[in-house]
Enzyme design. Structure first.
Site, PDB file in Angstrom:
ATOM      1  N   GLY C  51    -149.260 -55.633 -23.445  1.00 25.04           N
ATOM      2  CA  GLY C  51    -149.623 -54.380 -22.787  1.00 25.04           C
ATOM      3  C   GLY C  51    -150.655 -53.632 -23.598  1.00 25.04           C
ATOM      4  O   GLY C  51    -150.599 -53.606 -24.837  1.00 25.04           O
ATOM      5  N   LEU C  54    -151.557 -46.823 -23.515  1.00 25.69           N
ATOM      6  CA  LEU C  54    -151.631 -45.984 -24.709  1.00 25.69           C
ATOM      7  C   LEU C  54    -150.787 -46.551 -25.832  1.00 25.69           C
ATOM      8  O   LEU C  54    -151.229 -46.649 -26.975  1.00 25.69           O
ATOM      9  CB  LEU C  54    -151.178 -44.565 -24.367  1.00 25.69           C
ATOM     10  CG  LEU C  54    -152.158 -43.750 -23.537  1.00 25.69           C
ATOM     11  CD1 LEU C  54    -151.596 -42.364 -23.284  1.00 25.69           C
ATOM     12  CD2 LEU C  54    -153.504 -43.647 -24.226  1.00 25.69           C
ATOM     13  N   GLY C  56    -149.619 -49.608 -26.297  1.00 22.51           N
ATOM     14  CA  GLY C  56    -149.992 -50.940 -26.767  1.00 22.51           C
ATOM     15  C   GLY C  56    -151.337 -50.953 -27.471  1.00 22.51           C
ATOM     16  O   GLY C  56    -151.479 -51.499 -28.567  1.00 22.51           O
ATOM     17  N   HIS C 277    -141.599 -37.144  -9.238  1.00 24.36           N
ATOM     18  CA  HIS C 277    -142.599 -36.104  -9.466  1.00 24.36           C
ATOM     19  C   HIS C 277    -142.752 -35.248  -8.215  1.00 24.36           C
ATOM     20  O   HIS C 277    -142.896 -35.779  -7.123  1.00 24.36           O
ATOM     21  CB  HIS C 277    -143.928 -36.772  -9.823  1.00 24.36           C
ATOM     22  CG  HIS C 277    -144.920 -35.826 -10.406  1.00 24.36           C
ATOM     23  ND1 HIS C 277    -145.545 -34.874  -9.647  1.00 24.36           N
ATOM     24  CD2 HIS C 277    -145.389 -35.682 -11.664  1.00 24.36           C
ATOM     25  CE1 HIS C 277    -146.357 -34.179 -10.437  1.00 24.36           C
ATOM     26  NE2 HIS C 277    -146.282 -34.656 -11.661  1.00 24.36           N
ATOM     27  N   ARG C 341    -139.638 -30.772 -13.402  1.00 30.34           N
ATOM     28  CA  ARG C 341    -139.924 -31.672 -12.293  1.00 30.34           C
ATOM     29  C   ARG C 341    -138.701 -32.038 -11.458  1.00 30.34           C
ATOM     30  O   ARG C 341    -138.761 -32.055 -10.231  1.00 30.34           O
ATOM     31  CB  ARG C 341    -140.532 -32.956 -12.846  1.00 30.34           C
ATOM     32  CG  ARG C 341    -141.907 -32.723 -13.392  1.00 30.34           C
ATOM     33  CD  ARG C 341    -142.450 -33.940 -14.067  1.00 30.34           C
ATOM     34  NE  ARG C 341    -143.831 -33.680 -14.457  1.00 30.34           N
ATOM     35  CZ  ARG C 341    -144.601 -34.539 -15.091  1.00 30.34           C
ATOM     36  NH1 ARG C 341    -144.133 -35.726 -15.427  1.00 30.34           N
ATOM     37  NH2 ARG C 341    -145.838 -34.237 -15.394  1.00 30.34           N
ATOM     38  N   HIS C 412    -142.257 -41.588 -10.286  1.00 30.15           N
ATOM     39  CA  HIS C 412    -143.408 -41.371 -11.124  1.00 30.15           C
ATOM     40  C   HIS C 412    -143.247 -41.986 -12.506  1.00 30.15           C
ATOM     41  O   HIS C 412    -144.170 -42.547 -13.071  1.00 30.15           O
ATOM     42  CB  HIS C 412    -143.589 -39.856 -11.224  1.00 30.15           C
ATOM     43  CG  HIS C 412    -144.563 -39.424 -12.239  1.00 30.15           C
ATOM     44  ND1 HIS C 412    -145.863 -39.859 -12.219  1.00 30.15           N
ATOM     45  CD2 HIS C 412    -144.454 -38.597 -13.307  1.00 30.15           C
ATOM     46  CE1 HIS C 412    -146.509 -39.307 -13.237  1.00 30.15           C
ATOM     47  NE2 HIS C 412    -145.677 -38.567 -13.918  1.00 30.15           N
ATOM     48  N   ARG C 446    -138.195 -36.254 -18.304  1.00 23.37           N
ATOM     49  CA  ARG C 446    -139.331 -36.061 -19.191  1.00 23.37           C
ATOM     50  C   ARG C 446    -140.104 -34.806 -18.810  1.00 23.37           C
ATOM     51  O   ARG C 446    -140.305 -34.542 -17.632  1.00 23.37           O
ATOM     52  CB  ARG C 446    -140.263 -37.271 -19.120  1.00 23.37           C
ATOM     53  CG  ARG C 446    -141.502 -37.120 -19.968  1.00 23.37           C
ATOM     54  CD  ARG C 446    -142.326 -38.375 -19.981  1.00 23.37           C
ATOM     55  NE  ARG C 446    -142.909 -38.697 -18.684  1.00 23.37           N
ATOM     56  CZ  ARG C 446    -143.932 -38.049 -18.123  1.00 23.37           C
ATOM     57  NH1 ARG C 446    -144.470 -37.006 -18.717  1.00 23.37           N
ATOM     58  NH2 ARG C 446    -144.406 -38.435 -16.958  1.00 23.37           N
ATOM     59  N   LEU C 452    -147.899 -39.093 -22.469  1.00 20.56           N
ATOM     60  CA  LEU C 452    -149.061 -39.476 -23.262  1.00 20.56           C
ATOM     61  C   LEU C 452    -148.742 -39.273 -24.734  1.00 20.56           C
ATOM     62  O   LEU C 452    -149.071 -40.088 -25.588  1.00 20.56           O
ATOM     63  CB  LEU C 452    -150.273 -38.637 -22.848  1.00 20.56           C
ATOM     64  CG  LEU C 452    -150.681 -38.745 -21.375  1.00 20.56           C
ATOM     65  CD1 LEU C 452    -151.916 -37.890 -21.103  1.00 20.56           C
ATOM     66  CD2 LEU C 452    -150.960 -40.184 -20.997  1.00 20.56           C
TER      67      LEU C 452
END
Lengths: 212, 248, 648
Positions: C51, C54, C56, C277, C341, C412, C446, C452
């Site tokens: 992968g 971000l 990986g 989401h 969310r 999401h 989350r 990120l």
């Protein structure tokens, strides 16, 4: 490509200026031609400036053609004929950008004819002469309408070539910025229009009997 | 709506390809172009004909995986990615021609799928800032004037889809390379490698057999992210600067 | 030990690597106690990373720089296409550049609370500490974050927090961060320290001597089944939201790598924690292939409402103010439209279930910018949200400057994933898991702009400082393809592919995937009940056996075969779906993204049962015909007091 193109554009401007002298009469025109031959003397020998200019022009033309041919070959290698699209559509490109390559070929052929015709005077419809003015007037008499037509077609081709060439040269030299684009387009279109019209006027004037 | 599709079919990299015509009925105008191809593939599979291979992934216009030439235009008639093109942009009864990106540097792998590895190799040649992990100063150590940051950002939005190459009459990758050169060249972090970056990246794109740029502008006109054409002038400026410094 | 009709309860487990002591010193302590690898020895140690998102790409770049011998795989045609690229909103960091009371401790607190007290305090604290370095790192790489006129970085408040700690790059933060990591990765590829294999999909994990020692991958262009060995394997393969068929994930996002590892002994933790989401574009037809998210930053200025009258079909602009129900502002006056969310999503579902939903399907609520436009002016709205509005218009054909947008929740992100310890090592020695693929930091829910942050924290800073503790004992015994453990893994892959190609039934792969997605959304989506989950398990089992009888995959293995790729992924989703339902069924409480209808307060809010369920559910694969085994990891809270979340 851009640098040699720029040299050629500057030359064309001077060339057009000379051509337009035709409207000031034979004396002015021939005088201008003569002056070119003695320009720089005695620092340079007679015809020295002229040959220097011719050398630079020839070099520019050759480099320009070399660059054009290599770009053309590269483009063909980058997308060979076997990989052409079945359907193509123009999205943004100008008509003038289409004409760069075949237009360029036409211009090259025309230039050869043009030199043989009016510079060396090997081809001399209407009779050879030592006076550049007479060569011009003789060459574009109404009965030689086909010479004029070829000339007109070639000059229009030059106009198209310049329209994209000036724009592209400026971009290659790093001038292009979003806010300058309208100006660049104006310069490219304006300059090519002025040159086209400037070059069309003398022969048409001869053909239509305004200059004799 | 009913449409007729002419799709490029090619079994593998070294096989001959050809256009094949399919008819599709009951296409909804709210479908995306790729969803329309999904419907075609479901139909083909049930008819035991191999489905059409095409690249796609995020389907929201950002990953850059999708891209086909539709009726002669890269990504089709709207200025967006193929996945964000919707069938409402077409009319009932239309015949739509679908072809892969065409360039020697992007060989067709199968049907509409091409290999865009050349783009990765252009980035490898210099499309980065050498900033090993952990060496960074505080993020606020280097204020960047907003206009520079914005211009860098505009160039950085490139998604590497390859539409610029597909649309360029010379199959040149100049806009792609210029976008990266401009993105990094506008930022203070990109300065130390600025001169060598542009030379290495341009050399690499030449080595990949992309064509030369003649400033025609089709690239920027089809770019789904609106990468400005003037980035190419920026690249040329940087290139002249590098040559002046004797790099290259 | 106990057993019921669906699973066996096994021994509890604990995180052996978690350091003790004051929370702010634990990460330092672990970095100090971890064994180091001499720089000269690093190139003898090989690491496989699956992968290139971000988590990986950042890990591959960093470990390549450090001198390890790294091999990386991705299924896309370029590492730059990984789905991290689609994240819009931003990335959190406790920089306190706004001087608004933010701190590492506050980010830690918000994340633990936002995760509904189902994450580990130590991990979350480390995440908050690391967040600060991420921003520095990304800026140094040339990531063009949004800036103010003074040239300094801009911040905004995002997704249910009251401080401005979110860094962003217009609506394309994920793209810019990924391109930064991708460029760092390409730099290492050019330097020869990382070998990149694009269009390669991992299909099996090789375990030898109890350690993860390699992978079996398929070259997606030629169909060649390749064997690769290493001293450690890292999975950075993202989440499994595509089990729902319709989600905001990329079409290719899949669970195969992690599921194959799970089948080989890696525990799968909290699979039922799914984030729905709230601000996605509603489904428009049954041909729909994916859902598009619009950044929830829209909730900063947009107001969410439905008509008070059920089935009110009037043009929204014709509905007068007093006939609108701004239900989030009404129910949660303190947070209003900015509630987390899970709460926003379920509230939307509830009003639609009651019949107030809008749009052709009745599954949608309005997100209205009329007030914002009046307050800020159209220009300001355009500069802030222009690209999102354009996207909405492109997809729906409606102009959001004139008509309120319609939104509906969509799957999401998945908080669950492979179980890992503090070192990000799974229950298989030598198998590390980073980013969304692991379960570690977000608990049951989350927070916005934290994915990120976690992906990059894991890849740039955590893994490169923990994996050395394991690698220091290497290099391990050299292996080649003839090794029986490698042969066995390869055989598993080829026989699975042969089987898929030999069935030649009557249904397409997508039709199975869609049906699975419908089952999951219906019974294991925003609201779950015991009855529904039991039914779902039954349906999934039947669907799975039908799949193996009746799926139709054309073509051969030895070519680019997208149907075959999909079929392999759907096989694993069909197994994962069942485990998700079992997990959801066993967790008889509501927490974060997991809402059990049986466990709610009088006014319909999620009700946790901390006495019974304050643990991580780590599932061990029991075998194809056996029940999964549940291992509980107890969660303790020393620094944040456990209480019911309230956003009223």
């Amino acid at each position: 490509m851009a640098v040699t193109g720029a040299i050629l554009v500057l030359y064309l401007i001077a060339h057009m200026y000379g051509n337009l002298k035709v409207f000031s009469g034979q004396e002015a025109f021939d005088g201008y031609a003569h002056n070119l031959r003695v320009l720089g003397t005695p620092l340079l020998p007679e015809h020295g400036f002229l040959w220097l200019a011719r050398l630079i022009l020839l070099a520019s033309v050759l480099i320009h053609i070399y660059a054009a041919v290599s770009l053309w070959l590269r483009a063909r290698r980058a997308r060979p004929a076997s990989q052409r699209y079945q359907v193509t559509k123009r999205v943004h490109r100008t008509y003038s950008s289409y004409t760069m390559r075949w237009g360029g070929v036409l211009i090259a052929l025309f230039t050869i004819f043009h030199i043989l015709h009016l510079t060396v005077n090997v081809i001399s419809p209407g009779g050879a002469s030592d006076s550049p003015y007479e060569r011009l007037v003789n060459g574009f008499q109404p009965e030689f309408w086909f010479v004029t037509l070829f000339y007109v077609a070639a000059v229009i081709a030059v106009g198209f070539h310049l329209r994209h060439g000036i724009w592209s040269g400026l971009a290659t030299l790093g001038v292009n910025q979003a806010n300058r684009q309208p100006k660049m387009n104006a310069v490219a279109t304006g300059l090519s229009l002025i040159l086209t019209v400037g070059f069309l006027l003398p022969p048409l004037a001869v053909t239509f009997g305004l200059v004799s | 709506m009913n449409i007729t599709l002419r799709v490029w079919r090619q079994k593998g990299r070294d096989d001959e390809g050809r256009m094949v015509t399919y008819k599709l009925t009951d296409v909804s105008p709210d479908m995306s172009f790729l969803e329309m191809l999904d419907v075609l593939n479901e139909k083909l599979t049930l008819e035991s004909e191999e489905p059409v291979a095409f690249d796609h992934d995020c389907r929201e216009g950002i990953c850059g995986a999708c891209g086909v030439v539709i009726d002669g235009e890269a990504h089709g008639p709207e200025r967006t990615t193929t996945c964000q093109l919707h069938m409402r942009s077409f009319n009932d009864g239309d015949t739509i021609t679908v072809e892969p990106w065409r360039a020697s540097a992007f060989p067709v792998v199968k049907d509409l799928v091409v290999d865009r590895g050349a783009f990765d190799r252009i980035i490898q040649a210099g499309g980065y800032v050498s900033a090993p992990t952990g060496t960074a100063p505080d993020a606020h150590a280097n204020p960047i004037p907003k206009p520079d940051a914005d211009r860098a950002f505009d160039a950085a939005t490139c998604i590497g889809c390859g539409a610029c190459v597909a649309a360029c009459p010379n199959a040149s990758s100049m806009l792609f390379t210029a976008a990266k050169v401009t993105h990094l060249g506008m930022l203070p972090q990109g300065q130390p490698e600025r001169a060598s970056r542009v030379v290495q990246m341009v050399n690499q794109q030449d080595a990949e057999d992309f064509g030369g740029c003649t400033n025609i502008g089709e690239c920027a006109a089809v770019c789904p992210k609106g990468i400005p054409l003037d980035t190419i002038s920026q690249l040329n400026q940087d290139l002249l600067g590098s040559l002046g410094k004797g790099i290259g | 030990m106990s057993e019921n009709d669906l699973y066996i309860e096994g021994e509890p487990i604990r995180d052996e690597k978690a350091p003790e002591g004051p929370i702010s010193e634990r990460w330092d302590q672990r970095r100090f106690s971890a064994k180091l690898v001499n720089p000269a020895n690093r190139r003898k140690l090989s690491v496989i990373i699956i992968g290139t998102g971000l988590a990986g790409a950042s890990a591959a770049a960093t470990m390549g720089e450090a001198g390890y011998n790294v091999t990386t795989f991705c299924y896309q045609d370029s590492p730059r296409r990984a789905h991290s690229i689609a994240a819009q909103g931003g990335i959190n960091a406790a920089k306190n550049y706004r001087n608004d009371g933010d701190s590492i401790h506050r980010l830690f607190y918000d994340t633990v609370k936002g995760g509904d007290f189902r994450s580990r305090e130590s991990n979350v604290y480390r995440l908050a500490q690391t967040s600060v370095e991420i921003i520095d790192q990304c800026v140094a790489q040339g990531v063009p974050f949004a800036r103010e006129y003074g040239g300094l970085l801009d911040n905004r408040s995002f997704g249910g927090v009251q401080v401005s700690r979110t860094f962003y790059a217009r609506g394309q933060t994920g793209q810019q961060l990924l391109i930064g990591a991708y460029q760092a990765l390409e730099r290492q590829i050019a330097a020869g320290s990382v070998q990149m294999h694009t269009r390669h999909e991992m299909l099996e994990l090789i375990i030898s001597g109890g350690k993860a020692r390699g992978v079996i991958v398929r070259d997606m262009l030629t169909g060649e089944i390749e064997t690769h060995f290493a001293d450690a394997v890292v999975l950075a393969t993202g989440g499994y939201g595509n089990v729902f068929y319709l989600s905001t994930n990329a079409m290719g996002s899949n669970v195969t790598a992690t599921w194959r590892a799970h089948r080989k002994g890696a525990h799968f933790a909290n699979p039922c924690y799914t984030q729905i989401h709230p601000t996605c574009i509603p489904v428009s037809g049954d041909y729909q292939s994916k859902l598009t998210l619009m950044s929830e930053s829209l909730r900063n200025d947009g107001r969410i409402w439905v008509p008070k009258d059920k089935g009110d079909k009037r043009d929204p602009r014709q509905i007068p103010e007093d006939e609108r129900d701004y239900y989030l502002e009404r129910k949660y006056p303190a947070f209003g439209n900015l509630v987390p969310r899970d709460i926003a999503s379920r509230a939307a579902k509830n009003v639609c279930d009651e019949g107030h939903g809008v749009g052709p399907s009745g599954l949608g609520v309005y997100l209205d910018f009329a007030d914002a436009t009046e307050r800020m002016g159209r220009e300001a709205v355009e500069s802030k949200y222009g690209n999102l509005f354009d996207m909405y218009q492109r997809i729906t054909g409606e102009n959001p400057y004139e008509v309120p947008m319609r939104i509906y929740p969509a799957v999401h992100y998945t908080m669950g994933g492979l179980w890992v310890d503090y070192d990000l090592q799974s229950s298989i020695p030598g198998l590390f898991v980073t980013g969304e693929a692991n379960f570690s930091d977000h608990g049951a829910n989350r927070l916005g702009a934290s994915a990120l942050m976690q992906g990059l924290a894991d890849g740039y800073f955590v893994l490169p400082n923990t994996i050395n503790d394991y690698l220091a004992d290497g290099p391990f015994e050299a292996m080649d393809e003839s090794h029986p453990d490698a042969q066995e893994a390869k055989e598993q892959v080829t026989s699975r592919i042969d089987k898929l190609l030999s069935i030649q039934g009557s249904r397409t792969v997508d039709s199975f995937h869609k049906e699975l997605g419908t089952i999951m959304w219906e019974y294991c989506g925003m609201e779950r009940t015991e009855e529904g989950l039991r039914k779902a398990i039954e349906l999934i089992r039947n669907l799975r056996s039908e799949f193996w009888r009746d799926v139709k995959v054309l073509g051969t293995n030895e070519e680019l075969n997208q149907a075959l790729e999909k079929a392999g992924r759907v096989v694993d989703f069909l197994e994962l779906g069942e485990l998700m339902c079992i997990d959801a069924l066993h967790r008889r409480e509501s927490c974060g993204g997991h809402f059990r209808a049986e466990s709610q307060t009088e006014d319909g809010e999620a009700l946790r049962h901390d006495d019974e369920f304050a643990y991580v559910a780590a599932w061990e694969f029991g075998g194809d015909d056996n029940k999964p085994v549940l291992h509980k990891e107890n969660l303790e809270y020393e620094y944040v007091e456990m209480k019911q979340r309230s956003y009223k």
